[in-house]
Write a protein that holds these residues in place. Structure first.
Motif, PDB file in Angstrom:
ATOM      1  N   TYR A 281      49.910  30.067  45.875  1.00 25.70           N
ATOM      2  CA  TYR A 281      49.780  29.881  44.437  1.00 25.70           C
ATOM      3  C   TYR A 281      49.356  28.453  44.114  1.00 25.70           C
TER       4      TYR A 281
ATOM      5  N   ALA B  96      45.334  41.690  32.874  1.00 31.25           N
ATOM      6  CA  ALA B  96      45.008  42.085  34.238  1.00 31.25           C
ATOM      7  C   ALA B  96      44.412  43.482  34.255  1.00 31.25           C
TER       8      ALA B  96
ATOM      9  N   VAL C  98      50.829  34.967  39.798  1.00 30.53           N
ATOM     10  CA  VAL C  98      49.688  34.856  38.879  1.00 30.53           C
ATOM     11  C   VAL C  98      49.969  35.622  37.589  1.00 30.53           C
ATOM     12  N   LEU C  99      50.466  36.847  37.720  1.00 33.85           N
ATOM     13  CA  LEU C  99      50.751  37.666  36.541  1.00 33.85           C
ATOM     14  C   LEU C  99      51.888  37.072  35.722  1.00 33.85           C
TER      15      LEU C  99
ATOM     16  N   LEU D  80      46.987  45.014  43.100  1.00 32.03           N
ATOM     17  CA  LEU D  80      47.523  45.054  41.736  1.00 32.03           C
ATOM     18  C   LEU D  80      48.497  46.214  41.589  1.00 32.03           C
TER      19      LEU D  80
ATOM     20  N   PHE E  18      43.571  38.318  35.512  1.00 31.16           N
ATOM     21  CA  PHE E  18      43.327  38.818  36.867  1.00 31.16           C
ATOM     22  C   PHE E  18      42.351  39.978  36.840  1.00 31.16           C
TER      23      PHE E  18
ATOM     24  N   LEU F 180      50.043  37.474  43.787  1.00 28.08           N
ATOM     25  CA  LEU F 180      49.578  38.065  42.526  1.00 28.08           C
ATOM     26  C   LEU F 180      50.708  38.140  41.510  1.00 28.08           C
TER      27      LEU F 180
ATOM     28  N   GLY G  95      40.948  32.108  35.803  1.00 27.21           N
ATOM     29  CA  GLY G  95      41.211  33.487  36.166  1.00 27.21           C
ATOM     30  C   GLY G  95      41.262  33.613  37.671  1.00 27.21           C
ATOM     31  N   VAL G  96      41.860  34.710  38.140  1.00 27.88           N
ATOM     32  CA  VAL G  96      41.994  34.968  39.574  1.00 27.88           C
ATOM     33  C   VAL G  96      41.361  36.309  39.893  1.00 27.88           C
TER      34      VAL G  96
ATOM     35  N   SER H 148      41.821  46.213  37.138  1.00 31.02           N
ATOM     36  CA  SER H 148      41.192  46.343  38.452  1.00 31.02           C
ATOM     37  C   SER H 148      40.483  47.681  38.551  1.00 31.02           C
TER      38      SER H 148
ATOM     39  N   GLY I 245      40.704  42.627  39.956  1.00 32.49           N
ATOM     40  CA  GLY I 245      40.673  43.005  41.363  1.00 32.49           C
ATOM     41  C   GLY I 245      39.759  44.180  41.591  1.00 32.49           C
TER      42      GLY I 245
END
Length: 406
Positions: free
Chosen positions: A227, A358, A260-261, A277, A267, A257, A237-238, A360, A269
């Motif tokens: 991290y 987030a 991150v969240l 995710l 995010f 993750l 952003g990731v 994905s 993915g």
């Protein structure tokens, strides 16, 4: 199975041995020797260079369902990574010589150069039907002297190899040192709009290019990045990429993750990143019978009803309820819904979080399958980063819901 010696002992002989004892004899293609891995089939009529250089195919023996392979040769510009990643290559009829103005080398020569063992002259339709009925399985390609051993010896070697279930492979295909892809190198004028930290779990070359063309700087990080590594990039952003292996082994990436969240960093993915995710939200994953591989996979965006023709390469999927929205099993992350589904078998093809920034998808939006059906996802991520950057914390949920509904 009767123990016999292979009938041909010539240097050009080859045999494909499947875990259940099925054998297919053909001719050597590419390098000679032994290739072990999971036998899978890819249904694309074109794009074989993208297939073989996709890191998601690590430790897999790829059966091309298209009968003619190698017609246009290979070139450095179309490679999706730094090398060929397929463990072995299985084709019905290899081109005798390439014919294309962009060709720099024959496919056969590149397979030899990179020590990739292949086989040609086999009935790839029969192999594909067998895998569809029995499921993907361990396999081996043996050519040259390796093919001269008894069938029983070859089968024993195939059966004794590791299974794809439980295999942790992302770290094997990832980079060792981070690098950046700048927008200015891909036609963007002016300062970068955002910076994205992209975790390389098997990333393809086109992904950072898509971001760069939209004015986004991408810092590509190794699969084992922390991290602190992510925040040190100054990322807005990731992104987590596609990649090989069993998502149940990705505990390091799942833990990253979740941080991150928790921090509210947007995010996005794809493929393996979609499965991560799903796990971060508390859902499980499972192995598909024979997976989705090819550039012709139909997916429906459940919010718009539009159907995308997508490029896919995955043998695992997220186990999430199709009826939603539902509360994420990790309740602190709020509500989530399945945003995309496969029209072939209703497999989860996308997740969208409704209370955190987030989302994905299970497919590859960087690929030109439809040819550009899924490119909007990069724009959606940029819009999400912009919304989060502009919105006060109290208005964050409203901004996310507005963005997700666009």
């Amino acid at each position: 199975m009767t123990v016999t010696r292979n009938p041909s002992n010539t240097a050009n002989s080859a045999v494909l041995v499947l875990e259940d004892g099925r054998l297919f004899r053909g001719r050597s293609y590419g390098a000679r020797g032994t290739a072990l891995g999971e036998a899978v089939f890819a249904t694309g009529m074109t794009g074989y260079q993208e297939t073989i250089t996709d890191p998601s195919y690590a430790r897999q023996l790829v059966v091309q369902t298209a009968p003619h392979i190698g017609n246009t040769g290979v070139n450095k510009d179309d490679a999706e990574s730094r090398r060929i990643w397929v463990a072995g290559y299985i084709v019905r009829e290899a081109a005798r010589r390439p014919s294309n103005w962009r060709s720099e080398m024959s496919l056969d020569a590149q397979l030899v150069e990179q020590s990739v063992v292949g086989i040609e002259g086999v009935d790839t339709r029969a192999i594909t039907r067998h895998l569809r009925e029995r499921g993907t399985m361990k396999a081996g390609i043996f050519s040259g002297e390796a093919a001269a051993r008894s069938d029983a010896e070859l089968l024993s070697e195939v059966q004794s190899q590791r299974s794809m279930e439980g295999s942790r492979l992302a770290e094997e295909v990832s980079i060792d040192v981070q690098y950046a892809v700048e927008p200015s190198d891909h036609g963007w004028e002016g300062e970068p709009r955002f910076t994205v930290a992209a975790l390389d779990l098997g990333i393809k070359t086109m992904t950072p290019k898509h971001f760069a063309q939209r004015g986004v700087r991408t810092v590509v990080l190794p699969a084992n990045a922390t991290y602190d590594d992510v925040t040190a990039t100054g990322a807005h952003g990731v992104f987590m990429s596609n990649g090989p292996g069993d998502p149940s082994t990705a505990d390091t990436q799942v833990a990253l993750l979740r941080k991150v969240l928790d921090a509210g960093i947007p995010f996005f993915g794809i493929c393996f990143g979609n499965q991560i995710l799903g796990r971060a939200l508390g859902f499980g994953t499972y192995k598909l019978r024979y997976g989705h591989r090819g550039i012709n996979q139909p997916v429906m965006d459940r919010r718009t009803g539009k159907v995308e023709i997508t490029s896919q390469n995955h043998g695992f999927a997220v186990d999430a309820p199709l009826d939603g929205p539902v509360q994420a099993p990790e309740s602190r992350f709020g509500r989530v819904e399945v945003s995309h589904v496969s029209l072939n078998d209703d497999v989860v093809e996308g997740l969208a979080c409704l209370d955190i920034p987030a989302f994905s998808v299970q497919y590859h939006p960087e690929a030109a399958a439809g040819p550009h059906d899924s490119a909007y996802l990069f724009d959606r991520f940029i819009d999400l980063m912009a919304a989060v950057a502009a919105a006060p914390a109290a208005d964050l949920n409203t901004s996310i819901n507005d963005e997700e509904n666009n």
